[in-house]
Design a protein around this motif. Sequence first.
Motif, mmCIF file in Angstrom:
data_model
loop_
_atom_site.group_PDB
_atom_site.id
_atom_site.type_symbol
_atom_site.label_atom_id
_atom_site.label_comp_id
_atom_site.label_asym_id
_atom_site.label_seq_id
_atom_site.Cartn_x
_atom_site.Cartn_y
_atom_site.Cartn_z
ATOM 1 N N ASN A 1 -42.826 20.216 66.538
ATOM 2 C CA ASN A 1 -43.068 18.948 66.242
ATOM 3 C C ASN A 1 -44.336 18.814 65.205
ATOM 4 O OD1 ASN A 1 -41.305 16.572 67.594
ATOM 5 N ND2 ASN A 1 -41.223 18.488 68.832
ATOM 6 N N LEU A 2 -45.062 19.736 64.968
ATOM 7 C CA LEU A 2 -46.381 19.651 64.481
ATOM 8 C C LEU A 2 -45.974 19.988 62.677
ATOM 9 C CD1 LEU A 2 -49.454 21.223 66.185
ATOM 10 C CD2 LEU A 2 -48.894 18.684 65.736
ATOM 11 N N GLU A 3 -46.289 19.133 61.810
ATOM 12 C CA GLU A 3 -45.868 19.521 60.185
ATOM 13 C C GLU A 3 -47.061 19.513 59.642
ATOM 14 O OE1 GLU A 3 -43.037 16.739 59.050
ATOM 15 O OE2 GLU A 3 -42.056 16.485 60.807
ATOM 16 N N LEU A 4 -46.963 20.213 58.506
ATOM 17 C CA LEU A 4 -48.363 20.674 57.776
ATOM 18 C C LEU A 4 -47.977 19.535 56.494
ATOM 19 C CD1 LEU A 4 -50.655 22.479 57.336
ATOM 20 C CD2 LEU A 4 -49.304 23.683 55.855
ATOM 21 N N ASP A 5 -48.979 18.677 56.174
ATOM 22 C CA ASP A 5 -48.858 17.546 55.311
ATOM 23 C C ASP A 5 -49.560 18.051 53.995
ATOM 24 O OD1 ASP A 5 -51.438 17.344 55.537
ATOM 25 O OD2 ASP A 5 -51.259 15.305 56.219
ATOM 26 N N ASP A 6 -49.532 17.194 52.956
ATOM 27 C CA ASP A 6 -49.908 17.703 51.662
ATOM 28 C C ASP A 6 -51.576 18.196 51.647
ATOM 29 O OD1 ASP A 6 -47.285 17.419 50.625
ATOM 30 O OD2 ASP A 6 -47.918 15.505 49.720
ATOM 31 N N GLY B 1 -53.075 19.795 54.122
ATOM 32 C CA GLY B 1 -53.285 20.765 54.487
ATOM 33 C C GLY B 1 -53.572 20.671 56.320
ATOM 34 N N ARG B 2 -53.344 19.155 56.622
ATOM 35 C CA ARG B 2 -53.360 18.918 57.938
ATOM 36 C C ARG B 2 -52.292 19.247 58.776
ATOM 37 N NH1 ARG B 2 -55.088 13.254 58.806
ATOM 38 N NH2 ARG B 2 -53.371 12.781 57.616
ATOM 39 N N TYR B 3 -52.188 19.408 60.038
ATOM 40 C CA TYR B 3 -50.956 19.225 61.090
ATOM 41 C C TYR B 3 -50.956 17.840 61.377
ATOM 42 C CZ TYR B 3 -49.811 24.370 60.836
ATOM 43 O OH TYR B 3 -49.496 25.513 60.558
ATOM 44 N N ASP C 1 -45.424 5.490 64.306
ATOM 45 C CA ASP C 1 -46.567 5.799 63.708
ATOM 46 C C ASP C 1 -46.838 7.531 63.342
ATOM 47 O OD1 ASP C 1 -48.405 3.628 65.830
ATOM 48 O OD2 ASP C 1 -47.574 3.299 64.001
ATOM 49 N N LEU C 2 -47.919 7.504 62.672
ATOM 50 C CA LEU C 2 -48.220 8.832 62.281
ATOM 51 C C LEU C 2 -49.415 9.201 63.120
ATOM 52 C CD1 LEU C 2 -48.014 11.473 60.429
ATOM 53 C CD2 LEU C 2 -49.576 10.450 59.061
ATOM 54 N N ASN C 3 -49.395 10.337 63.896
ATOM 55 C CA ASN C 3 -50.400 10.701 64.796
ATOM 56 C C ASN C 3 -50.826 9.454 65.939
ATOM 57 O OD1 ASN C 3 -50.507 13.125 63.817
ATOM 58 N ND2 ASN C 3 -52.304 12.793 62.606
ATOM 59 N N PRO C 4 -49.749 8.889 66.681
ATOM 60 C CA PRO C 4 -49.910 7.402 67.460
ATOM 61 C C PRO C 4 -50.948 7.836 68.408
ATOM 62 C CG PRO C 4 -47.740 8.380 67.871
ATOM 63 C CD PRO C 4 -48.264 9.450 66.685
ATOM 64 N N GLY C 5 -51.383 6.462 69.072
ATOM 65 C CA GLY C 5 -52.155 6.550 70.019
ATOM 66 C C GLY C 5 -53.477 7.149 69.887
ATOM 67 N N PRO C 6 -53.754 8.226 70.887
ATOM 68 C CA PRO C 6 -55.136 8.943 70.773
ATOM 69 C C PRO C 6 -54.576 9.933 69.666
ATOM 70 C CG PRO C 6 -54.176 8.931 72.981
ATOM 71 C CD PRO C 6 -53.309 8.357 72.218
ATOM 72 N N THR C 7 -55.831 10.395 69.173
ATOM 73 C CA THR C 7 -55.714 11.430 67.889
ATOM 74 C C THR C 7 -54.967 12.864 68.264
ATOM 75 O OG1 THR C 7 -57.579 10.789 66.761
ATOM 76 C CG2 THR C 7 -56.757 12.773 66.217
ATOM 77 N N LEU C 8 -53.930 13.162 68.222
ATOM 78 C CA LEU C 8 -53.293 14.154 68.815
ATOM 79 C C LEU C 8 -53.294 15.332 67.750
ATOM 80 C CD1 LEU C 8 -50.098 12.121 69.927
ATOM 81 C CD2 LEU C 8 -52.106 13.049 71.302
ATOM 82 N N GLY C 9 -52.485 15.533 66.649
ATOM 83 C CA GLY C 9 -52.756 16.552 65.902
ATOM 84 C C GLY C 9 -53.064 17.814 66.403
ATOM 85 N N SER C 10 -54.252 18.393 65.356
ATOM 86 C CA SER C 10 -54.652 19.566 65.977
ATOM 87 C C SER C 10 -55.528 19.491 67.201
ATOM 88 C CB SER C 10 -55.618 20.209 64.840
ATOM 89 O OG SER C 10 -56.603 19.190 64.783
ATOM 90 N N GLY C 11 -55.908 18.589 67.805
ATOM 91 C CA GLY C 11 -56.775 18.491 68.974
ATOM 92 C C GLY C 11 -55.643 18.548 69.907
ATOM 93 N N LEU C 12 -54.455 17.939 69.915
ATOM 94 C CA LEU C 12 -53.240 18.375 70.850
ATOM 95 C C LEU C 12 -52.971 19.695 71.031
ATOM 96 C CD1 LEU C 12 -51.613 16.800 72.887
ATOM 97 C CD2 LEU C 12 -50.133 16.187 71.280
ATOM 98 N N SER C 13 -52.791 20.250 69.931
ATOM 99 C CA SER C 13 -52.169 21.611 69.927
ATOM 100 C C SER C 13 -53.139 22.551 70.630
ATOM 101 C CB SER C 13 -51.992 22.338 68.600
ATOM 102 O OG SER C 13 -52.922 22.255 67.721
#
Length: 464
Positions: free
Chosen positions: A417-422, A424-426, A439-451
């Motif tokens: 479910n993590l995707e690399l955008d233009d 270079g962010r997941y 939403d994109l990265n909804p709620g708390p900042t998930l992204g790389s912090g979540l992984s």
Amino acid sequence: VYDGPIPSLLKVNTIPDAPICGGGNLTLTLDGTHREVNYYITKSDFWVGTLQPTSIFPKTSIIPARLCRLALTVNNAAQDPEGFRHVQDMANAEVRSTLPLTDGMLHVRSIALAQKDLVVFEMKAEGSGASVNVRLQADNDNNNFFIIEGVHDDKTVWLRKEHSTHVNVNTAAALRILGGKNVRTTYSDKIEANLSFRVEPGQPATLVFSAKGGKDEYQHLEDAITALDRVDLNTIARLLKEHADWWQNYWLKSWIDITDPAIERYYYGALYVLGCSVDIDSRVAPGLAGAWITHPRPKWGGNYTMNYNGEAPFWSLFSANRGELILPYARFCMDYIPSGRRLAKELKTKGIVMPVMIGPWGVCAHGLNGDALGQKSNATMAALSLIWNYEFYRDRSFLEQYTYPYMSELLDFWEDNLELDDTGRYVIKGAARERDWGDLNPGPTLGSGLSATITQPLLRGSGR
């Protein structure tokens, strides 16, 4: 201290503003006057299935249910309630009641024994003594139960309360008097069993209540009676000592002194509720409405709302040095994994997906697989307590049994479910906050912090 009548709790659908105590498996609260006190007893694993055709989830549901109440009537209660009071003693996890008589007082000490399935009511009379009747009552909410009551012997009454839908949950309760004079047992139409007796000055009487059963249990009545057969006055003295020791050790695990009385009351109050309502050996933790169920429809469904509220009550356990209370929570997370895999497959992804609401035993709170409402972070938020338990205690067996297997499922999900955008962010796409879709990265900042929340404990665990 409660020094007046307590209004009926039958319309209260969350933790009541009334005296409470609990032993984990059984909890107790009360209402009423000095003439009649109603003791409401809840069993932590007495959850039932129900239909919710008018909700936003037009499917089945699972909720914690009321077990029964003991209606204690004092036949020679005073006309004037002067001296009537209930004292909730948090240090010892008991409720002490004083009920005025026409010529004297009746003192009742109520204790749901710590980590047991027994409740003890010690009664002592002053003056001319007390004439007491206790009715064992169970409500058939929405005709959802099979209920029958009866008399076992001249000092014991019982009830069976059974439920069968998409879950089968059966419980039996038994009540016995030890001591007392002029003891009589009666029941009418198999729906209401009664004990009547006198408590004389200098001759205490003790009521002992047992409840047995659970999901797919069928020896519940026999087990409840057997539990009482193992108890006499000498046994009770030992059990009360064990109860006092358990709570003394519980309160010595942590304390605070921050010169802020309001926060200190909240700190100790929250720990008291957890100590009363968590059965360490169970696979069921208290739900969103708490462990004192007096209403047929607990607030918010009473189950586990896993987009924050179902997790948050347990987050304090580790800094408060009470990590053992997380075990029922860990077990219901593990029990959910098969359902989580099914929901992930339904949503065309890997690992597990956790819906907004779940129940115990891997049962989704709404339907077969539940509905995540687009919220991808629920299962990961549920993992935080499993991670923190290991980080605080370095318990290898807990890591192997709970944290690592659950986190492995989450890693499969986030890799999908993590995707690399233009840039270079997941990022996470196609997810949602509550009531806010897309939403994109909804709620708390998930992204790389979540992984990182998932991968770092997994890497540490795999090296062990």
